[in-house]
Design an enzyme around this catalytic site. Structure first.
Site, PDB file in Angstrom:
ATOM      1  N   ASP A 144      17.128  65.537 118.593  1.00 38.60           N
ATOM      2  CA  ASP A 144      17.514  66.779 117.498  1.00 38.60           C
ATOM      3  C   ASP A 144      16.348  66.622 116.654  1.00 38.60           C
ATOM      4  OD1 ASP A 144      17.700  63.837 116.647  1.00 38.60           O
ATOM      5  OD2 ASP A 144      19.321  64.379 115.156  1.00 38.60           O
ATOM      6  N   ARG A 186      12.893  61.050 112.900  1.00 40.50           N
ATOM      7  CA  ARG A 186      13.871  60.211 112.167  1.00 40.50           C
ATOM      8  C   ARG A 186      14.951  59.821 113.088  1.00 40.50           C
ATOM      9  NH1 ARG A 186      16.958  64.191 109.140  1.00 40.50           N
ATOM     10  NH2 ARG A 186      18.302  64.169 110.640  1.00 40.50           N
ATOM     11  N   GLU A 187      15.287  60.409 114.324  1.00 43.40           N
ATOM     12  CA  GLU A 187      16.413  60.190 115.031  1.00 43.40           C
ATOM     13  C   GLU A 187      15.793  59.740 116.533  1.00 43.40           C
ATOM     14  OE1 GLU A 187      19.794  60.473 114.741  1.00 43.40           O
ATOM     15  OE2 GLU A 187      20.151  61.526 112.816  1.00 43.40           O
ATOM     16  N   HIS A 226      13.852  70.883 114.061  1.00 40.48           N
ATOM     17  CA  HIS A 226      15.226  70.822 114.430  1.00 40.48           C
ATOM     18  C   HIS A 226      15.728  71.948 115.021  1.00 40.48           C
ATOM     19  CE1 HIS A 226      17.670  67.069 113.143  1.00 40.48           C
ATOM     20  NE2 HIS A 226      18.716  67.895 113.558  1.00 40.48           N
ATOM     21  N   TRP A 262      30.528  67.835 120.992  1.00 42.67           N
ATOM     22  CA  TRP A 262      29.265  67.251 121.353  1.00 42.67           C
ATOM     23  C   TRP A 262      29.821  66.603 122.812  1.00 42.67           C
ATOM     24  CZ3 TRP A 262      29.623  68.510 116.770  1.00 42.67           C
ATOM     25  CH2 TRP A 262      28.632  68.448 115.758  1.00 42.67           C
ATOM     26  N   GLU A 311      15.996  71.720 109.951  1.00 42.51           N
ATOM     27  CA  GLU A 311      17.346  71.363 110.151  1.00 42.51           C
ATOM     28  C   GLU A 311      18.328  72.104 109.038  1.00 42.51           C
ATOM     29  OE1 GLU A 311      19.654  66.723 109.907  1.00 42.51           O
ATOM     30  OE2 GLU A 311      17.715  67.045 108.848  1.00 42.51           O
TER      31      GLU A 311
END
Length: 846
Positions: A455, A459-460, A733, A522, A720
């Protein structure tokens, strides 16, 4: 003559594990194939097969480990003429059984604890492992089978064995470790050789460093590696060299690497020639050889991560406090590479980020990139280049603290990394804004196309699953992801729990709570992706392999449902309308999963299952209507609620025109309130209804919320949030990028006819909304490239269509005046014709 021969959707692959691989090809010219003949040297001959199919399963005896073959195909046309045999393609199998591995996992003794204590090794430089061996004659073939945890770099006689980086791929390493196979024949010398393995922790071992950002911490495996080199000599004899207790371990110049927080490197500590024969390793220690544990090794069956672009810094900026900041011109994911000529001992700190603050410094914060993230480098003497080896960053700007003032912008470049799936799409219009929107969406896809679809790259770095199926078309129009998605599906299936739950991320390195672990939009990727691959590539193998997992997931959702309604989930994530109820969004996801499974059952001939899942789908629809339809509106009455109801076909017929009018007016005015789950459905609903003018109005809007707002406010990759460039959050994003599918399918008109799979029958139906003057769109299908180009001026409209061999197309013209079709076209409706393979020109004039 057939061309583009591929095995398992890869070109001349090494190390596949399919004992009955799928062989495919494309045709040249415009001839129609009526039969094919495949021969696999010494293993199988299909004979002449009456079929127009260009995808066949190898029909010989099941292949064994290390089996290697050349294969060719010839085809027959409608006049009975056979083509010449194609140029040969090759494939080679890997090591299929644990017993094929005689090598051992090895590691540095300072990084090994018999009890598995993850703290062992922390604070020490990262390991280097080396082994020497002697070849006893002229080598005619050499294969290196190699894997590592978490990241490894392999070299042979001082040279890299591959241009693949950040190996191995993301997997749940407790279940599967992806090994790679390399042809290293050219790197071997007769006599003494040396194999080197540099190790880093990667995402498998994220230690809690207090001075660095971390999304999570935890260790599934400390750094280790395994390698097996198999050599064939000119006299036909063979020999095997392997990692074992005879190898030596030293400490390398990478003093620390953290998957999220950064990498530290001291070039003064580089052991000279450590991976070449005869190197001085007198201070090194014997490795620890770990027993067994080869049962989790599986060959990587998709393209690896590579450096795909090199972007020299476009500018060296200076912050108000004098800090030098390099700008590579666009937001990317990858490496910042230093290119310097300096004396030894200078300490440099590289701080990456996507944005600058008012003082010209890089912005890092938890909601944007995570903080603090930095890489450090201590120089050696003279000319030098450096970039991290065991991790990557997301950035546009890089502060280089400690850099001499005289260093120019040539001192830094950005190296773009991504899974090296072939670029197959091209989209361009007469409107620069639309072109820029396509560009920033594509840049965000590239920034998150690693061994899983992430994503964000800072950060992730996690594989959130909703994007994988909600934006399937966006990725597939632009990149060849047939093999890539098949591998991704294995990762998703491995994450499924014993009760059928598919978590929101895969691999599940981090176990979230509540809806962040369990949302049907998801987890629904487990059901949707196999079906999407079947539709897109005409390949039912993913349906066959994962059908049971798909059914378990739908069964899990059914067990959670309350009279057909699912009440848990994240809702329409990042939506601007707080009236959209979570149960409405989740129930739509449940309906979609059940309906997809019903269609999959039909394809696989599971008629009883198909009947049962169709009934379940109808029951969900009825429950949805009963629960959410009030006074002619669904849910809280917002856009997302109406979009889901329209997509499901449950809006009462007399209310559909009004609902579409209301939705179209809002979209045309740029007043979108839906989030990332409803957004693709919104485009699909309006496209099916022919409301292209509304979508065009939104595509050309520059007010918030819109893509144009991002472009006008400096976004170089999709962000994002709709107002990402001015609000912050991630600047790389792709979750809001669904409009790119409409660019190809709506404006370019490239789609499939109902019932077609693999684009065997194309539906070319371009829209010409607003004042748009021209569109060019191209993509590759399993049968070859399809292209559309249209332009209009002075009341005249011209459409050029390229249909690949093996396909046909229905072409529908927009209502722009009296239509003109080529003589070979067959009318099939008003302003609609069918054409075979070839290049065709249509026109219209008012």
């Amino acid at each position: 003559m057939p061309t583009n021969l591929r095995t398992c959707d890869l070109t001349d692959p090494l190390g596949i594990e399919a004992t009955r691989p799928v062989l495919s090809w494309r045709l040249t010219g415009a001839a129609t194939q009526t039969a094919y003949h495949v021969r696999v040297d010494g293993l199988w001959d299909s004979g002449a097969v009456e079929s127009a199919g260009q995808r066949v399963v190898y029909g010989g005896a099941p292949l064994a480990s290390r089996a290697a073959a050349r294969w060719q195909v010839r085809t027959r046309d409608a006049a009975g003429r056979w083509s010449e045999w194609s140029e040969p393609a090759r494939f080679e199998l890997g090591l299929l059984e644990p017993g094929d591995w005689t090598a051992s996992w090895i590691t540095h003794p300072g990084w090994y604890d018999e009890g598995g204590d993850p703290r062992v090794g922390e604070g020490r430089p990262l390991p280097l492992l080396a082994g020497e061996f002697i070849t006893a004659g002229r080598v005619t073939r050499a294969r290196l089978y190699v894997a590592g945890l978490g990241v490894y770099v392999a070299s042979l006689n001082g040279s890299p064995v591959t241009d693949a980086v950040l190996e191995p791929a993301y997997t749940d390493v407790t279940r599967r470790v992806a090994y790679a196979v390399h042809d290293v024949t050219a790197l071997l010398r007769e006599g003494r050789n040396a194999l080197g393995l540099a190790l880093g922790p990667g995402i498998a071992h994220v230690f809690p460093h207090q001075d660095r950002y971390m999304k999570f911490y935890g260790s599934k495996a400390a750094p280790k590696a395994i390698a097996q080199l198999e050599v064939r000599y000119a006299d036909g004899s063979e020999e095997r060299f392997r990692t074992d207790a005879g190898w030596l371990a030293g400490e390398g110049p990478t003093t620390r690497s953290h998957w999220y927080g950064g990498e530290d490197y001291d070039a003064r500590l580089e052991p000279p020639g450590w991976d070449v024969p005869g190197a001085d390793r007198s201070g090194w220690r014997p490795v620890v050889a770990l027993p067994g544990a080869t049962g989790t090794l599986r060959a990587r069956a998709c393209p690896p991560i590579r450096v795909t672009e090199e972007l020299p810094a476009v500018e060296k900026l200076t912050a108000t406090d004098g800090t030098p900041v390099f700008d590579v011109g666009t937001v990317i994911a990858g490496w910042a590479e230093l290119r310097l000529d300096l004396p030894a001992g200078r300490y440099l700190r590289l701080v990456p980020g996507d944005q600058l603050d008012a003082f010209g410094r890089v912005i890092q914060s938890k909601p944007t990139t995570g903080a603090p993230i930095f890489n450090t480098y201590v120089t050696r003497e003279g000319p030098q280049r450096w970039r991290p080896s065991f991790r990557y960053d997301g950035f546009r700007y890089v502060e280089v603290q400690g850099l001499p003032e005289q260093a120019g912008r040539e001192a830094l470049a950005g190296l773009v990394l991504r899974a090296d799936n072939d670029v197959i799409g091209r989209f361009e219009t007469s409107d620069p804004l639309i072109n820029d929107i396509h560009r920033i969406i594509d840049r965000a896809v590239r920034g998150n196309m690693y061994s899983v679809l992430t994503d964000c790259p800072h950060r992730e770095k996690l594989g959130w699953l909703e994007q994988t199926h909600l934006l399937f078309d966006v990725v597939a129009y632009n990149y060849d992801v047939a093999a890539y998605l098949r591998e991704l599906l294995v990762t998703i299936a491995e994450a499924q729990t014993s009760d059928g739950l598919v978590p929101d991320i895969a691999p599940e390195y981090l176990v979230f709570d509540g809806a962040f672990r369990d949302d049907p939009n998801w987890g629904g990727a487990m059901v949707r992706i196999p079906w999407q691959m079947y539709r897109w590539y005409g390949d039912a193998s993913a349906l066959e392999r994962h059908y049971d997992a798909m059914a378990r997931y739908v069964g899990y959702l059914t067990g959670k449902a309350d009279d057909g309604i699912l009440r848990h989930g994240l809702g329409d994530w990042f939506g601007l309308d707080d009236t959209t109820q979570v149960p409405l969004v989740s129930t739509w996801g449940y309906w979609r999963a059940a309906g997809t499974l019903a269609r999959a059952a039909v394809v696989l001939g599971r008629d009883d299952d198909a009947k049962r899942y169709r009934a379940l789908t109808d029951a969900i629809s009825a429950a949805f209507t009963g629960a959410f339809l009030k006074d002619g509106r669904f849910g809280g009455g917002g856009q997302a609620s109406q979009v889901f109801a329209l997509d499901m076909g449950v809006v009462p017929a007399e209310l559909v025109p009004g609902a579409l009018d209301e939705l179209s007016a809002a979209v045309r005015a740029g007043e979108i309130t839906v989030g990332e789950v409803a957004l693709p459905a919104l485009y699909q609903v309006l496209t099916r209804a022919g409301r292209h003018d509304a979508l065009y109005g939104f595509a050309t809007s520059t007010s918030h919320p819109s893509y144009g707002y991002q472009v006008r406010n400096g976004a170089t990759a999709l962000t994002e949030a709709w107002d990402g460039p001015t609000r912050g959050l991630s600047q790389n994003h792709y979750m809001l990028g669904a409009i790119d599918a409409w660019f190809y399918r709506g404006l370019g008109g490239i789609g499939q006819a109902p019932g077609s799979t693999g684009f065997r029958k194309l539906l070319i139906a371009p829209a010409a909304p607003g004042d748009l003057a021209s569109v060019t769109a191209r993509t590759a299908t399993p049968y070859g490239e399809v292209g559309v180009a249209w332009q209009r001026a002075d009341g005249a409209y011209e459409l050029e269509v390229e249909v690949p061999p093996g396909s046909t197309a229905e072409v529908r013209l927009p209502d722009l005046g009296a239509a003109r079709a080529p003589a070979a076209a067959t009318a099939v409706g008003e302003r609609a014709w069918e054409v075979p393979a070839g290049r065709w020109t249509f026109g219209a004039r008012r």
